[in-house]
Design an enzyme around this catalytic site. Structure first.
Site, mmCIF file in Angstrom:
data_model
loop_
_atom_site.group_PDB
_atom_site.id
_atom_site.type_symbol
_atom_site.label_atom_id
_atom_site.label_comp_id
_atom_site.label_asym_id
_atom_site.label_seq_id
_atom_site.Cartn_x
_atom_site.Cartn_y
_atom_site.Cartn_z
ATOM 1 N N ARG A 163 0.788 -1.221 0.079
ATOM 2 C CA ARG A 163 0.015 -0.186 0.018
ATOM 3 C C ARG A 163 1.010 1.306 0.071
ATOM 4 O O ARG A 163 0.346 2.210 0.591
ATOM 5 C CB ARG A 163 -0.899 0.055 1.193
ATOM 6 N N SER A 235 -11.131 -1.456 2.411
ATOM 7 C CA SER A 235 -10.368 -1.237 3.692
ATOM 8 C C SER A 235 -10.093 0.221 4.104
ATOM 9 O O SER A 235 -9.563 0.737 3.175
ATOM 10 C CB SER A 235 -9.006 -1.982 3.397
ATOM 11 N N GLU A 333 -5.744 3.952 5.578
ATOM 12 C CA GLU A 333 -5.378 3.584 4.288
ATOM 13 C C GLU A 333 -6.052 4.632 3.198
ATOM 14 O O GLU A 333 -5.509 5.082 2.360
ATOM 15 C CB GLU A 333 -5.605 2.256 3.734
HETATM 16 N N1 EPU Z 1 -10.360 -11.088 9.654
HETATM 17 C C1 EPU Z 1 -11.361 -11.366 10.982
HETATM 18 N N2 EPU Z 1 -12.219 -10.490 10.997
HETATM 19 C C2 EPU Z 1 -12.635 -9.517 10.273
HETATM 20 C C3 EPU Z 1 -11.855 -9.249 9.001
HETATM 21 C C4 EPU Z 1 -10.780 -10.076 8.817
HETATM 22 O O1 EPU Z 1 -10.918 -12.023 11.813
HETATM 23 O O2 EPU Z 1 -13.718 -8.668 10.259
HETATM 24 C C5 EPU Z 1 -9.339 -12.084 9.641
HETATM 25 C C6 EPU Z 1 -9.626 -13.065 8.632
HETATM 26 O O3 EPU Z 1 -10.180 -14.197 9.143
HETATM 27 C C7 EPU Z 1 -8.170 -13.307 8.188
HETATM 28 C C8 EPU Z 1 -7.417 -12.295 8.269
HETATM 29 O O4 EPU Z 1 -8.073 -11.208 8.992
HETATM 30 O O5 EPU Z 1 -7.450 -14.181 9.025
HETATM 31 C C9 EPU Z 1 -7.392 -11.215 6.929
HETATM 32 O O6 EPU Z 1 -8.436 -10.856 6.448
HETATM 33 P P1 EPU Z 1 -8.817 -10.885 4.590
HETATM 34 O O7 EPU Z 1 -8.263 -12.128 4.139
HETATM 35 O O8 EPU Z 1 -10.371 -10.769 4.596
HETATM 36 O O9 EPU Z 1 -7.981 -9.762 4.361
HETATM 37 P P2 EPU Z 1 -7.719 -8.377 5.103
HETATM 38 O O10 EPU Z 1 -6.217 -8.460 5.582
HETATM 39 O O11 EPU Z 1 -8.601 -8.078 6.088
HETATM 40 C C10 EPU Z 1 -6.473 -7.573 2.752
HETATM 41 C C11 EPU Z 1 -6.656 -6.021 1.932
HETATM 42 C C12 EPU Z 1 -8.157 -6.229 1.263
HETATM 43 C C13 EPU Z 1 -8.108 -7.360 0.107
HETATM 44 C C14 EPU Z 1 -7.890 -8.613 0.976
HETATM 45 C C15 EPU Z 1 -7.748 -9.919 0.370
HETATM 46 C C16 EPU Z 1 -5.645 -4.431 3.193
HETATM 47 C C17 EPU Z 1 -5.660 -3.115 3.989
HETATM 48 N N3 EPU Z 1 -6.728 -4.997 2.815
HETATM 49 O O12 EPU Z 1 -7.815 -7.472 3.771
HETATM 50 O O13 EPU Z 1 -8.134 -5.089 0.297
HETATM 51 O O14 EPU Z 1 -9.195 -7.613 -0.564
HETATM 52 O O15 EPU Z 1 -6.668 -8.651 1.914
HETATM 53 O O16 EPU Z 1 -6.613 -9.801 -0.166
HETATM 54 O O17 EPU Z 1 -4.440 -4.801 2.844
HETATM 55 C C18 EPU Z 1 -8.890 -2.934 0.001
HETATM 56 O O18 EPU Z 1 -7.628 -2.577 0.009
HETATM 57 O O19 EPU Z 1 -9.937 -2.029 -0.049
HETATM 58 C C19 EPU Z 1 -9.222 -4.170 0.082
HETATM 59 C C20 EPU Z 1 -10.272 -4.480 0.396
#
Ligand code: EPU
Length: 337
Positions: A163, A235, A333
């Site tokens: 990012r 995000s 972000e």
């Molecule tokens: N998690 C939770 N609760 C939640 C959300 C997530 O426990 O409400 C846990 C999930 O179970 C998982 C971990 O956190 O173990 C990561 O969650 P997830 O795979 O959904 O991804 P993220 O890290 O929350 C990032 C990106 C997203 C992207 C996803 C998938 C960032 C800031 N966000 O989210 O990007 O879609 O990975 O690759 O890096 C965006 O930038 O707008 C965006 C949606």
């Protein structure tokens, strides 16, 4: 050609849908438009708005919002292995992903359904499901408002990271991205290691570009609110990168805490801000028309009545709750004005 709008409501142009007045909004098509606007008006305060998916206005803005409207796609080179393209800044990212999938070209499919313009993609190096814009970008072309010249940076010169890029650092307030060049591949390069992607692709009938795009679009659709229905900017927070010893201390207490290595930085660990917010008890919590999304705690949503100030205030509250519970500082972000 330039179009100038005075005293307009920015709500229809940003995915958060918050109502604030902007003093001047300028739509421009090309470098000549920018040269003539900067030499005639010499604006002191300006901001570049792409498709408005990652910006939050928190008050009326008395500067100039510049927004590109150029969206051409040009094929620069084709070989048996790859196709190089140049795409102008205002082109819609997901329309481009669809184009690449239709042409049988690999590289963008994991970045399906991300609401973004092409010009905004390199700024924060958009990423999802194990892929980042930096994996396909070869060059970025920008207008330098100090010299009024066009500069073409290589991928390395853009200093992409999670990012992050030079456009959020030294070139903030200097560079106006005009076009992005990308290299897409003819040979399959499936990247199915993240979360449920493989399972979802197999359920659709196996690995193909179309199935990967379809799977990722479906996964995103389940977790992320549609900005046309509920104002949001994807995000809201970045996943925090902490020292390994901080992560180890937290893992002693929360053994199931998601954590990821940071390529090239062995002493750092990336945590999941969504998990930290969720475990702080805030998922689904709402106040004054703003809330933490009920399916993905990284996303803040505007239930319709919030001002940008309300969203910012709520975000500060979320940051303080997470800091209090875990001792970890999460940061937005989203670009906040
Ligand atoms: N998690 C939770 N609760 C939640 C959300 C997530 O426990 O409400 C846990 C999930 O179970 C998982 C971990 O956190 O173990 C990561 O969650 P997830 O795979 O959904 O991804 P993220 O890290 O929350 C990032 C990106 C997203 C992207 C996803 C998938 C960032 C800031 N966000 O989210 O990007 O879609 O990975 O690759 O890096 C965006 O930038 O707008 C965006 C949606």
């Amino acid at each position: 050609m330039i179009h100038i709008y005075n005293n307009i409501n920015i709500a229809p142009r940003i995915s958060f849908g918050v109502h604030h007045q902007v003093k001047t909004l300028v739509e421009f098509e090309n470098v000549e438009d920018l040269r003539s606007y900067f030499s005639e008006h010499n604006p002191e305060k300006w901001y570049i708005l792409g498709a408005g998916n990652n910006t939050l206005f928190t008050h009326d803005y008395d500067g100039v919002v510049l927004t590109p409207v150029c969206r051409e796609l040009e094929v620069l080179a084709e070989t048996d292995d790859y196709v190089d393209i140049r795409v102008e800044a205002a082109a819609d990212w997901d329309t481009l992903v669809q184009w690449s999938v239709d042409k049988g070209l690999w590289g963008m499919e994991n970045l399906s359904a991300i609401p973004s313009s092409v010009g905004a993609a390199p700024v924060q190096n958009i990423g999802a499901y194990g892929a980042e814009a930096k994996d396909v970008i070869t060059h970025v072309e920008y207008f330098d408002c100090r010299t009024m010249n066009v500069v073409r940076l290589t991928n390395e010169e853009c200093r992409f990271a999670y990012r992050e890029s030079i456009f959020k650092q030294e070139l903030r307030g200097v560079a106006i991205i005009m076009a992005v060049e990308m290299r897409l591949w003819r040979a399959p390069k499936p990247n199915l290691g993240y979360g449920d992607v493989m399972r979802e692709v197999e359920a659709l009938g196996g690995v193909s570009l179309a199935n990967i795009r379809c799977a990722i679009t479906a996964i995103r659709g389940r977790k992320l609110p549609d900005p046309k229905v509920l104002g949001n900017a994807g995000s809201f927070f970045k996943n925090p990168i902490v020292e390994r010893e901080v992560a180890e201390r937290l893992l002693d207490e929360y053994p199931s805490m998601p954590h990821y290595d940071v390529p090239g930085e062995p002493n750092k660990v990336k945590l999941a801000a969504g998990w930290l917010i969720d475990q702080s008890g805030l998922k689904g919590y709402r106040e004054h028309g703003v809330g933490v999304h009920e399916h993905q705690a990284l996303v803040l949503v505007n239930y319709g009545t919030a001002s940008g100030y309300d969203v910012k205030h709520f975000a500060d509250f979320v940051i303080s709750v997470v800091e209090h519970k875990f001792g970890v500082a999460i940061s937005p972000e989203v670009n906040i004005l």
